[in-house]
Design a protein around this motif. Sequence first.
Motif, PDB file in Angstrom:
ATOM      1  N   SER A   6       0.840  -1.191   0.000  1.00 62.23           N
ATOM      2  CA  SER A   6       0.000   0.000   0.000  1.00 62.23           C
ATOM      3  C   SER A   6       0.880   1.248   0.000  1.00 62.23           C
ATOM      4  O   SER A   6       2.096   1.178   0.248  1.00 62.23           O
ATOM      5  N   LYS A   7       0.278   2.394  -0.244  1.00 65.55           N
ATOM      6  CA  LYS A   7       1.035   3.649  -0.198  1.00 65.55           C
ATOM      7  C   LYS A   7       1.646   3.855   1.190  1.00 65.55           C
ATOM      8  O   LYS A   7       2.784   4.333   1.312  1.00 65.55           O
ATOM      9  N   HIS A   8       0.902   3.511   2.226  1.00 65.10           N
ATOM     10  CA  HIS A   8       1.406   3.641   3.593  1.00 65.10           C
ATOM     11  C   HIS A   8       2.615   2.737   3.811  1.00 65.10           C
ATOM     12  O   HIS A   8       3.612   3.161   4.420  1.00 65.10           O
ATOM     13  N   GLU A   9       2.544   1.527   3.307  1.00 61.77           N
ATOM     14  CA  GLU A   9       3.667   0.596   3.462  1.00 61.77           C
ATOM     15  C   GLU A   9       4.881   1.052   2.661  1.00 61.77           C
ATOM     16  O   GLU A   9       6.025   0.934   3.131  1.00 61.77           O
ATOM     17  N   ILE A  10       4.634   1.601   1.487  1.00 62.73           N
ATOM     18  CA  ILE A  10       5.756   2.123   0.690  1.00 62.73           C
ATOM     19  C   ILE A  10       6.451   3.258   1.426  1.00 62.73           C
ATOM     20  O   ILE A  10       7.689   3.345   1.427  1.00 62.73           O
ATOM     21  N   GLU A  11       5.689   4.107   2.090  1.00 67.78           N
ATOM     22  CA  GLU A  11       6.308   5.200   2.850  1.00 67.78           C
ATOM     23  C   GLU A  11       7.120   4.658   4.019  1.00 67.78           C
ATOM     24  O   GLU A  11       8.174   5.219   4.366  1.00 67.78           O
ATOM     25  N   ALA A  12       6.664   3.571   4.630  1.00 66.26           N
ATOM     26  CA  ALA A  12       7.421   2.960   5.723  1.00 66.26           C
ATOM     27  C   ALA A  12       8.733   2.369   5.195  1.00 66.26           C
ATOM     28  O   ALA A  12       9.784   2.482   5.839  1.00 66.26           O
ATOM     29  N   ILE A  13       8.674   1.743   4.012  1.00 72.04           N
ATOM     30  CA  ILE A  13       9.888   1.211   3.394  1.00 72.04           C
ATOM     31  C   ILE A  13      10.830   2.351   3.021  1.00 72.04           C
ATOM     32  O   ILE A  13      12.046   2.242   3.186  1.00 72.04           O
ATOM     33  N   ARG A  14      10.261   3.453   2.549  1.00 69.98           N
ATOM     34  CA  ARG A  14      11.090   4.603   2.165  1.00 69.98           C
ATOM     35  C   ARG A  14      11.926   5.097   3.353  1.00 69.98           C
ATOM     36  O   ARG A  14      13.082   5.485   3.195  1.00 69.98           O
ATOM     37  N   LYS A  15      11.352   5.082   4.553  1.00 67.59           N
ATOM     38  CA  LYS A  15      12.091   5.545   5.729  1.00 67.59           C
ATOM     39  C   LYS A  15      13.312   4.671   5.980  1.00 67.59           C
ATOM     40  O   LYS A  15      14.393   5.182   6.296  1.00 67.59           O
ATOM     41  N   ALA A  16      13.157   3.364   5.845  1.00 64.17           N
ATOM     42  CA  ALA A  16      14.308   2.469   5.989  1.00 64.17           C
ATOM     43  C   ALA A  16      15.315   2.717   4.867  1.00 64.17           C
ATOM     44  O   ALA A  16      16.535   2.727   5.082  1.00 64.17           O
ATOM     45  N   CYS A  17      14.801   2.932   3.665  1.00 70.39           N
ATOM     46  CA  CYS A  17      15.679   3.172   2.510  1.00 70.39           C
ATOM     47  C   CYS A  17      16.481   4.448   2.679  1.00 70.39           C
ATOM     48  O   CYS A  17      17.640   4.532   2.242  1.00 70.39           O
ATOM     49  N   GLN A  18      15.894   5.453   3.309  1.00 71.51           N
ATOM     50  CA  GLN A  18      16.599   6.718   3.472  1.00 71.51           C
ATOM     51  C   GLN A  18      17.706   6.634   4.512  1.00 71.51           C
ATOM     52  O   GLN A  18      18.660   7.420   4.473  1.00 71.51           O
ATOM     53  N   VAL A  19      17.604   5.699   5.439  1.00 67.05           N
ATOM     54  CA  VAL A  19      18.726   5.440   6.344  1.00 67.05           C
ATOM     55  C   VAL A  19      19.920   4.917   5.540  1.00 67.05           C
ATOM     56  O   VAL A  19      21.067   5.359   5.719  1.00 67.05           O
ATOM     57  N   VAL A  20      19.640   4.000   4.636  1.00 67.21           N
ATOM     58  CA  VAL A  20      20.693   3.456   3.771  1.00 67.21           C
ATOM     59  C   VAL A  20      21.269   4.554   2.871  1.00 67.21           C
ATOM     60  O   VAL A  20      22.487   4.647   2.681  1.00 67.21           O
ATOM     61  N   ALA A  21      20.396   5.404   2.335  1.00 68.39           N
ATOM     62  CA  ALA A  21      20.863   6.501   1.476  1.00 68.39           C
ATOM     63  C   ALA A  21      21.799   7.428   2.241  1.00 68.39           C
ATOM     64  O   ALA A  21      22.812   7.897   1.693  1.00 68.39           O
ATOM     65  N   GLU A  22      21.495   7.692   3.514  1.00 72.95           N
ATOM     66  CA  GLU A  22      22.375   8.537   4.318  1.00 72.95           C
ATOM     67  C   GLU A  22      23.746   7.887   4.500  1.00 72.95           C
ATOM     68  O   GLU A  22      24.777   8.577   4.495  1.00 72.95           O
ATOM     69  N   CYS A  23      23.773   6.584   4.660  1.00 74.06           N
ATOM     70  CA  CYS A  23      25.052   5.875   4.759  1.00 74.06           C
ATOM     71  C   CYS A  23      25.915   6.163   3.536  1.00 74.06           C
ATOM     72  O   CYS A  23      27.108   6.489   3.652  1.00 74.06           O
ATOM     73  N   HIS A  24      25.318   6.061   2.362  1.00 71.96           N
ATOM     74  CA  HIS A  24      26.086   6.262   1.134  1.00 71.96           C
ATOM     75  C   HIS A  24      26.475   7.729   0.942  1.00 71.96           C
ATOM     76  O   HIS A  24      27.595   8.023   0.497  1.00 71.96           O
ATOM     77  N   ARG A  25      25.588   8.653   1.286  1.00 71.22           N
ATOM     78  CA  ARG A  25      25.943  10.073   1.190  1.00 71.22           C
ATOM     79  C   ARG A  25      27.131  10.398   2.097  1.00 71.22           C
ATOM     80  O   ARG A  25      28.013  11.183   1.736  1.00 71.22           O
ATOM     81  N   THR A  26      27.138   9.778   3.278  1.00 72.27           N
ATOM     82  CA  THR A  26      28.184  10.062   4.247  1.00 72.27           C
ATOM     83  C   THR A  26      29.525   9.482   3.813  1.00 72.27           C
ATOM     84  O   THR A  26      30.577  10.119   3.966  1.00 72.27           O
ATOM     85  N   ILE A  27      29.510   8.275   3.260  1.00 72.77           N
ATOM     86  CA  ILE A  27      30.770   7.597   2.967  1.00 72.77           C
ATOM     87  C   ILE A  27      31.417   8.108   1.685  1.00 72.77           C
ATOM     88  O   ILE A  27      32.651   8.044   1.549  1.00 72.77           O
ATOM     89  N   ALA A  28      30.642   8.624   0.758  1.00 72.49           N
ATOM     90  CA  ALA A  28      31.181   8.975  -0.567  1.00 72.49           C
ATOM     91  C   ALA A  28      32.435   9.846  -0.490  1.00 72.49           C
ATOM     92  O   ALA A  28      33.445   9.529  -1.141  1.00 72.49           O
ATOM     93  N   PRO A  29      32.448  10.948   0.286  1.00 74.93           N
ATOM     94  CA  PRO A  29      33.657  11.772   0.308  1.00 74.93           C
ATOM     95  C   PRO A  29      34.802  11.172   1.120  1.00 74.93           C
ATOM     96  O   PRO A  29      35.927  11.690   1.077  1.00 74.93           O
ATOM     97  N   LEU A  30      34.523  10.099   1.842  1.00 79.02           N
ATOM     98  CA  LEU A  30      35.539   9.484   2.701  1.00 79.02           C
ATOM     99  C   LEU A  30      36.288   8.347   2.017  1.00 79.02           C
ATOM    100  O   LEU A  30      37.262   7.830   2.569  1.00 79.02           O
ATOM    101  N   ILE A  31      35.824   7.957   0.823  1.00 79.67           N
ATOM    102  CA  ILE A  31      36.482   6.863   0.106  1.00 79.67           C
ATOM    103  C   ILE A  31      37.756   7.400  -0.527  1.00 79.67           C
ATOM    104  O   ILE A  31      37.743   8.053  -1.570  1.00 79.67           O
ATOM    105  N   GLN A  32      38.859   7.156   0.147  1.00 79.87           N
ATOM    106  CA  GLN A  32      40.176   7.620  -0.287  1.00 79.87           C
ATOM    107  C   GLN A  32      41.191   6.518   0.004  1.00 79.87           C
ATOM    108  O   GLN A  32      40.956   5.656   0.859  1.00 79.87           O
ATOM    109  N   PRO A  33      42.319   6.512  -0.684  1.00 77.39           N
ATOM    110  CA  PRO A  33      43.361   5.538  -0.348  1.00 77.39           C
ATOM    111  C   PRO A  33      43.718   5.634   1.137  1.00 77.39           C
ATOM    112  O   PRO A  33      43.862   6.726   1.695  1.00 77.39           O
ATOM    113  N   GLY A  34      43.817   4.471   1.791  1.00 81.95           N
ATOM    114  CA  GLY A  34      44.168   4.414   3.201  1.00 81.95           C
ATOM    115  C   GLY A  34      43.022   4.080   4.128  1.00 81.95           C
ATOM    116  O   GLY A  34      43.242   3.549   5.224  1.00 81.95           O
ATOM    117  N   ILE A  35      41.778   4.370   3.727  1.00 80.66           N
ATOM    118  CA  ILE A  35      40.651   3.978   4.564  1.00 80.66           C
ATOM    119  C   ILE A  35      40.504   2.460   4.509  1.00 80.66           C
ATOM    120  O   ILE A  35      40.738   1.842   3.462  1.00 80.66           O
TER     121      ILE A  35
END
Length: 248
Positions: A6-35
């Motif tokens: 349902s639309k309500h369930e999709i919005e609940a899934i979106r909230k979990a998905c946005q946690v994952v999206a934040e992980c990727h936004r955060t790590i992108a500038p940190l991917i450098q040699p040595g990490i």
Amino acid sequence: MVILKSKHEIEAIRKACQVVAECHRTIAPLIQPGITTNEIERIFEDIILKHGAKPYTKGYKGYQYATCVSVNDVIAHGFPSDKPLEEGDIVTIDTVAELDGWLGDSAWSYAVGKISPTAEKLIRVTKECLDLGISQAQPGNRLGDVTSAIQQHAESNGFGVVRDLLAHGIGRDLHEAPNYMHVGKPGKGLRIKEGMVFTIEPMITEGTYYMTIDADGWTARTLDRKLAAQYEHTIAITAEGPQILTAQ
């Protein structure tokens, strides 16, 4: 059986998905040699826990980590370690967050410093495959429209498409129906319907699409030990078309 949301369930899934999206936004500038990939693991787990979510893969069928971190010839399911990433590597980071019983799943490939022209092309084409697949995920189309777009683009650029690891429906379970390869024919396969939520996650290889599994039972590598890349979004099918729930 495909579970329509349902639309309500999709919005609940979106909230979990946005946690994952934040992980990727955060790590992108940190991917450098040595990490190290263990540092990436800790960053992802900290973000997931900060949101009151759970790192779903930690303990899943015996897997011990919040992330799958796959370097160079590793296609998927690589273990984090204390080995630093090196200039010229490519690394794919895949994670799943569970929030209020709903799951979000996304993988992204990153360049480590300056990479080879072949690696640059592989990453670019793999992302294009994802985008092309999503563009075909329209209500009324079939999965073959999605998968053929991916296959044709990858192969026309001289790359392989992994067959042995599958995309999947997602909701309260990680691997719901449909489970499908990223190869196919237009107009064939399951009809795409409003309310479906599933991943599109092409795994594209520099050489052969055949793979091996390491002795650890998880780490999937290209058979010829050439490079692999992957991009993955969780999407929902709406009357207006596909929505990218893991959009960054």
